[in-house]
Design a protein around this motif. Structure first.
Motif, PDB file in Angstrom:
ATOM      1  N   VAL A 174      36.464  45.588  32.766  1.00  0.00           N
ATOM      2  CA  VAL A 174      37.525  44.799  32.147  1.00  0.00           C
ATOM      3  C   VAL A 174      38.502  44.370  33.227  1.00  0.00           C
ATOM      4  N   ARG A 175      39.048  43.161  33.070  1.00  0.00           N
ATOM      5  CA  ARG A 175      40.057  42.684  34.019  1.00  0.00           C
ATOM      6  C   ARG A 175      41.386  43.383  33.738  1.00  0.00           C
ATOM      7  N   LEU A 176      42.026  43.877  34.781  1.00  0.00           N
ATOM      8  CA  LEU A 176      43.284  44.607  34.643  1.00  0.00           C
ATOM      9  C   LEU A 176      44.480  43.820  35.171  1.00  0.00           C
ATOM     10  N   ILE A 177      44.240  42.933  36.133  1.00  0.00           N
ATOM     11  CA  ILE A 177      45.326  42.205  36.788  1.00  0.00           C
ATOM     12  C   ILE A 177      45.052  40.710  36.752  1.00  0.00           C
ATOM     13  N   ASN A 178      46.045  39.936  36.327  1.00  0.00           N
ATOM     14  CA  ASN A 178      46.004  38.482  36.456  1.00  0.00           C
ATOM     15  C   ASN A 178      46.769  38.103  37.713  1.00  0.00           C
ATOM     16  N   ARG A 179      46.087  37.391  38.619  1.00  0.00           N
ATOM     17  CA  ARG A 179      46.704  37.067  39.904  1.00  0.00           C
ATOM     18  C   ARG A 179      46.647  35.565  40.133  1.00  0.00           C
ATOM     19  N   THR A 180      47.841  34.968  40.372  1.00  0.00           N
ATOM     20  CA  THR A 180      47.923  33.559  40.735  1.00  0.00           C
ATOM     21  C   THR A 180      48.630  33.455  42.082  1.00  0.00           C
ATOM     22  N   THR A 181      48.811  32.238  42.551  1.00  0.00           N
ATOM     23  CA  THR A 181      49.515  32.053  43.829  1.00  0.00           C
ATOM     24  C   THR A 181      50.987  32.410  43.713  1.00  0.00           C
ATOM     25  N   ARG A 182      51.502  32.456  42.484  1.00  0.00           N
ATOM     26  CA  ARG A 182      52.929  32.708  42.295  1.00  0.00           C
ATOM     27  C   ARG A 182      53.250  34.064  41.689  1.00  0.00           C
ATOM     28  N   SER A 183      52.321  34.689  41.007  1.00  0.00           N
ATOM     29  CA  SER A 183      52.661  35.920  40.305  1.00  0.00           C
ATOM     30  C   SER A 183      51.467  36.861  40.203  1.00  0.00           C
ATOM     31  N   VAL A 184      51.807  38.130  40.008  1.00  0.00           N
ATOM     32  CA  VAL A 184      50.820  39.170  39.755  1.00  0.00           C
ATOM     33  C   VAL A 184      51.300  39.940  38.535  1.00  0.00           C
ATOM     34  N   ALA A 185      50.475  40.031  37.511  1.00  0.00           N
ATOM     35  CA  ALA A 185      50.885  40.697  36.282  1.00  0.00           C
ATOM     36  C   ALA A 185      49.680  41.351  35.622  1.00  0.00           C
ATOM     37  N   PRO A 186      49.882  42.482  34.932  1.00  0.00           N
ATOM     38  CA  PRO A 186      48.765  43.130  34.258  1.00  0.00           C
ATOM     39  C   PRO A 186      48.312  42.337  33.035  1.00  0.00           C
ATOM     40  N   THR A 187      47.034  42.403  32.751  1.00  0.00           N
ATOM     41  CA  THR A 187      46.512  41.856  31.509  1.00  0.00           C
ATOM     42  C   THR A 187      46.928  42.784  30.370  1.00  0.00           C
ATOM     43  N   GLN A 188      46.553  42.444  29.153  1.00  0.00           N
ATOM     44  CA  GLN A 188      46.882  43.313  28.032  1.00  0.00           C
ATOM     45  C   GLN A 188      46.251  44.690  28.220  1.00  0.00           C
ATOM     46  N   ALA A 189      44.993  44.721  28.666  1.00  0.00           N
ATOM     47  CA  ALA A 189      44.333  46.004  28.922  1.00  0.00           C
ATOM     48  C   ALA A 189      45.000  46.728  30.081  1.00  0.00           C
ATOM     49  N   GLY A 190      45.392  45.970  31.116  1.00  0.00           N
ATOM     50  CA  GLY A 190      46.056  46.569  32.259  1.00  0.00           C
ATOM     51  C   GLY A 190      47.408  47.155  31.899  1.00  0.00           C
ATOM     52  N   ALA A 191      48.147  46.469  31.026  1.00  0.00           N
ATOM     53  CA  ALA A 191      49.459  46.970  30.606  1.00  0.00           C
ATOM     54  C   ALA A 191      49.327  48.288  29.849  1.00  0.00           C
ATOM     55  N   LYS A 192      48.297  48.381  29.001  1.00  0.00           N
ATOM     56  CA  LYS A 192      48.075  49.623  28.261  1.00  0.00           C
ATOM     57  C   LYS A 192      47.724  50.765  29.209  1.00  0.00           C
ATOM     58  N   LEU A 193      46.882  50.481  30.189  1.00  0.00           N
ATOM     59  CA  LEU A 193      46.513  51.513  31.154  1.00  0.00           C
ATOM     60  C   LEU A 193      47.728  51.935  31.979  1.00  0.00           C
TER      61      LEU A 193
END
Length: 299
Positions: free
Chosen positions: A48-67
């Protein structure tokens, strides 16, 4: 748990905490590319993907936030356990991370830093000034300072200083030109200095109280800031009326640079508290800091 799995979870928690691969990598002492590889290995193992990463931001996915939510107190407790073991070797050494608002740092902690460093030369204070309502467990802090009414129920709290009172102030020159408000509702005809709340981003509504009556007033004016110290200095410069705690304006009132208004309507608050998670005894370094602060700050 295998060592590699623990390393993956620690890496994930660091990325969530720092909101940046580069800052998390620096904190862990690895390269950003190595950290990215570790995160990809964790996501591959979990499927499962845990982190959403763009050129401007890094943030947990919904699953990542729960973990991250489940993981933060576990890692904090593990750090505390290791810290406690190390503290038995030298009870007055080690790193102590404190989260506190600018007001508390300026008036309670900053004046004590020199004397504390001389008294405990082997303790390293890592002070993070933060006006938001940060979760000290999730942020892996040893302790924090916060207004009494904002404390969670499951913490141990030590009172610092007395009650705090909100004060509306302006320069004598401003009041001579624009008049003195007789009631809080008169503020709608005045130039008021607004403060943006650090946690929500909303504009703070000025709180008033008289007897049992409590209410808020949304004011307007030429300036919005996200720091009350800036608001006070703006008031001293004649921008308008500021509304903040007595600690920040008393010296200006005493010097005649500011004059208080609406005194009969100003509410009082329990004041500041030094607090830490209540599920365990404080390690020796934190106990030393608490005892030192209690000794030097008047209740």
């Amino acid at each position: 748990m295998r060592g590699s799995e623990f390393a993956e979870l620690t890496a994930f928690a660091a990325v969530v905490e720092h909101h940046s691969f580069s800052r998390a990598a620096a904190h862990l002492g690895v390269t950003p590319s190595a950290l990215s590889q570790t995160l990809r290995a964790l996501e591959g193992r979990l499927g499962v993907r845990l982190i959403n990463r763009t050129t401007r931001s890094v943030a947990p996915t919904q699953a990542g936030a729960k973990l991250a939510e489940r993981l933060a107190p576990l890692l904090s407790e593990l750090d505390a356990s290791i810290h406690d073991v190390k503290s038995t070797r030298n009870a007055q050494s080690g790193l102590l991370r404190i989260n506190l608002p600018r007001l508390a740092c300026e008036y309670f902690i900053t004046p004590l830093l020199g004397e504390f460093a001389r008294a405990y030369p082997e303790i390293v204070l890592d002070i993070i000034i933060d006006d938001a309502l940060t979760d000290i467990v999730a942020g892996r802090f040893d302790a924090g300072i916060r207004l009494g009414e904002r404390l969670a129920q499951d913490v141990v709290a030590v009172k610092l200083g007395g009650e705090l009172e909100l004060m509306a102030v302006a320069t004598p020159e401003y009041l001579a030109e624009h008049g003195i408000p007789a009631t809080p509702n008169d503020l709608h005809q005045h130039r008021c200095i607004n403060v943006r709340m650090p946690t929500s981003g909303a504009i703070y509504k000025w709180e008033f109280q008289k007897g049992r009556r409590e209410f808020e007033v949304a004011v307007a004016g030429p300036l919005i800031v996200n720091d009350s110290t800036t608001a006070v200095h703006a008031a001293v410069d004649g921008v308008g009326i500021a509304y903040t705690f007595d600690l920040q304006v008393q010296r200006f009132i005493a010097a005649g640079k500011l004059k208080r208004v609406l005194e009969a309507w100003s509410p009082r608050f329990p004041g500041m508290y030094l607090y830490y998670p209540g599920r365990r005894q404080p390690p020796p370094t934190l106990k030393a800091f608490i005892d030192f602060v209690r000794k030097h700050v008047r209740s």
